[in-house]
Scaffold this active site. Structure first.
Site, PDB file in Angstrom:
ATOM      1  N   ASP A  66       2.782  -4.873   7.964  1.00 38.14           N
ATOM      2  CA  ASP A  66       1.707  -4.236   8.023  1.00 38.14           C
ATOM      3  C   ASP A  66       0.367  -5.043   7.990  1.00 38.14           C
ATOM      4  OD1 ASP A  66      -0.458  -2.695   6.861  1.00 38.14           O
ATOM      5  OD2 ASP A  66       0.457  -2.194   4.844  1.00 38.14           O
ATOM      6  N   HIS A 100       0.829  -1.268   0.047  1.00 43.47           N
ATOM      7  CA  HIS A 100      -0.127  -0.165   0.027  1.00 43.47           C
ATOM      8  C   HIS A 100       0.872   1.145   0.085  1.00 43.47           C
ATOM      9  CE1 HIS A 100      -2.598   2.812   1.825  1.00 43.47           C
ATOM     10  NE2 HIS A 100      -3.801   2.104   1.306  1.00 43.47           N
TER      11      HIS A 100
END
Lengths: 122, 412
Positions: B204, B127
């Protein structure tokens, strides 16, 4: 779906690059990666011809078709004075804050074309 | 599909008031959970109760309300610590979300440990929040940023890791579950390989912690980051978990109230963990709300949440695959989480989302904050349906019917 938008999307006016444009600009919508390139042929203070190419959603490509159809033949100064609201008025539909970015992409490329042309002459 | 799982999901829907909403006269089919989840009644009520009965600043003053607010705020931290099996609640730092958590690590641990000759390894499926902070820092500190490639199947190229993970690698920062491909990366194995060359590991967990059991000690993660709003909690709150020795050695991120031990004209000293990283008045209601979300999810059981989403995936994957001209991005149904990104011939993802919206179906359209990944697959945008604990197979059917309608509308 708005039938006018769908019609312009499936059968775009002014689609395709010009053979010898006075100015060409490309820009992307950072929110979706869509891109539009606009070619203008400018002469005698007018937009004599215009063409576009790009990839995008129906709204952004229909907006390019409707916008270029509207401005071709008009005085450059008048087109420079167009606001975002004028552009949205051409589309004549309810557009939320997210899709506004799609609807205004060709308009911002067109204005960049005209700004570049102005700077080039000064 | 097991009727027990479905019955439970159907019952849980009643906990989410927004799911009763109509969109243009049709029932809401909310399939944009990867962007943010909806909120259950216990979380909404906790926020309301907090503002109605307990609101005060935390760790300041000695009045009843301040004591109550502080107790609730710190109890929530304890619930969150248990949820991810952190050894101590002092290793749970409140942030505004995953993005701020990564920026915190970059600007504190990164500034103290990275320089020319060092390498930070990320992946092609990150991301933007796990790419851009490293771009900014690299330009300032002069280290090298490298990427683990993604295979055509949407998996990390683990063979390439042998060349990419070296003694120069100081940090391997990777997405646990891809928000576009749905790929579930083998986090424990990747972490072990990074540790073998002496690199630290940031995981993450924005798309994993809300959807499956995640145990920071089992993963041996140095850092784990995630957001509250994707897991039934409020916006504006997220978490940075870190190993104690790392967090203790890191300088503060932001300076201000709450994060100090002692301030003199000549200088300051820092508070102990976790408050060293929580400058200023924190998002108090949001932290307490996240605590309520975690209690809610714990009550349901994260193993069940994962199982339910896997069952929905097993139903949806072949159904979507049957639609002519539809291409699913990422791996097959066995190595992915409960989200499916796809492109449909002749229909731009924005147009798709607009037509689906008319059917009451909410999906994400765009590059999902993962432009390099879309570039990798030669596309500019995709549409994504992402599931959560309250979704049902009937909603998958509604999605598929709406997709076929979109194809009819946009057919040239």
């Amino acid at each position: 779906m708005n039938p006018v938008i769908l019609e312009h999307y499936k059968h775009p006016r002014r689609h395709g690059a010009l053979a010898a444009p006075t100015v060409r600009r490309r820009d992307v919508n950072p929110f979706c990666g869509d891109e539009v390139t606009i070619d203008l042929l400018l002469a005698n203070g007018r937009i004599e011809d215009a063409g576009f190419d790009g990839r995008g959603c129906s709204l952004s490509l229909a907006a390019a078709s409707i916008l270029l159809d509207n401005v071709t033949g008009r005085p450059i100064d008048a087109v420079r004075r167009m606001s975002s609201d004028d552009m949205l008025a051409l589309l004549d539909m309810e557009i939320g804050p997210i899709r506004r970015k799609c609807a205004l992409l060709p308009f911002s490329v067109l204005q960049a074309c005209l700004a570049e042309e102005k700077n080039g002459h000064e | 599909m097991k009727t027990t799982t479905l019955d439970r999901a159907a019952a849980l829907r009643a906990d989410f008031p927004i799911l009763a909403r109509k969109i243009g006269g049709r029932r809401l089919v909310y399939l944009d959970n990867g962007a943010t989840s909806q909120k259950p009644e216990p979380v909404i009520r906790t926020l309301d109760d907090y503002y109605r009965f307990h609101n005060a600043n935390v760790h300041r003053g000695a009045h009843t309300l301040s004591e109550e607010a502080t107790t609730l705020y710190e109890q929530a931290r304890l619930h969150i610590a248990r949820f991810i099996n952190a050894p101590s609640d002092t290793q749970v730092i409140y942030t505004s979300g995953t993005t701020e958590s990564i920026n915190l690590v970059a600007n504190t641990w990164g500034r103290a440990n990275l320089g020319p000759g060092d390498e930070v390894l990320i992946t092609e499926m990150e991301h933007h929040s796990n790419i851009v902070p490293w771009h900014i820092l690299r330009d300032q500190l002069g280290f090298t940023l490298r990427y683990v490639p993604v295979t055509d199947d949407g998996l990390l190229d683990e063979d390439a890791l042998d060349d990419l993970l070296t003694e120069r690698t100081k940090l391997f920062s990777f997405i646990h579950v891809s928000n576009v491909l749905g790929t579930v990366n083998p986090a424990a194995e990747l972490t072990a390989r990074a540790h073998a060359v002496g690199a630290k590991v940031l995981i993450d967990g924005a798309q994993s912690v809300p959807h499956m059991p995640v145990d920071v000690q089992a993963l041996d993660a140095d850092f784990l980051v995630f957001s509250g709003h994707k897991m039934c909690g409020p916006t504006g709150i997220g978490v940075l978990y870190g190993k104690r020795e790392l967090l203790e050695a890191m300088p503060p991120f932001k300076g201000g109230g709450e994060m100090i031990r002692d301030v003199k004209m000549s200088g300051s000293t820092w508070a102990d963990l976790p408050h060293k990283f929580e400058a200023g008045t924190p998002p108090i209601a949001q932290a307490i709300g996240l605590g309520a979300a975690v209690e809610y999810l714990t009550g349901i059981g994260m193993a069940w949440v994962h199982e339910h989403e896997q069952e929905l995936l097993a139903y949806a994957y072949p159904r979507l695959g049957e639609i002519e001209g539809l291409r699913i991005l990422g791996p097959g149904p066995t190595r992915r989480s409960g989200l499916i990104s796809f492109i449909l011939d002749d229909v731009h993802p924005h147009d798709l989302a607009a037509v689906l919206d008319q059917a009451g179906v909410a999906v994400r359209a765009g590059h999902h904050c993962a432009q390099p990944l879309h570039d990798r697959f030669g596309i500019s945008a995709s549409a994504r349906a992402s599931f959560y604990l309250y979704n049902t197979p009937e909603e998958v059917d509604i999605l598929c019917a709406a997709l076929e309608k979109a194809q009819d509308i946009f057919a040239f």
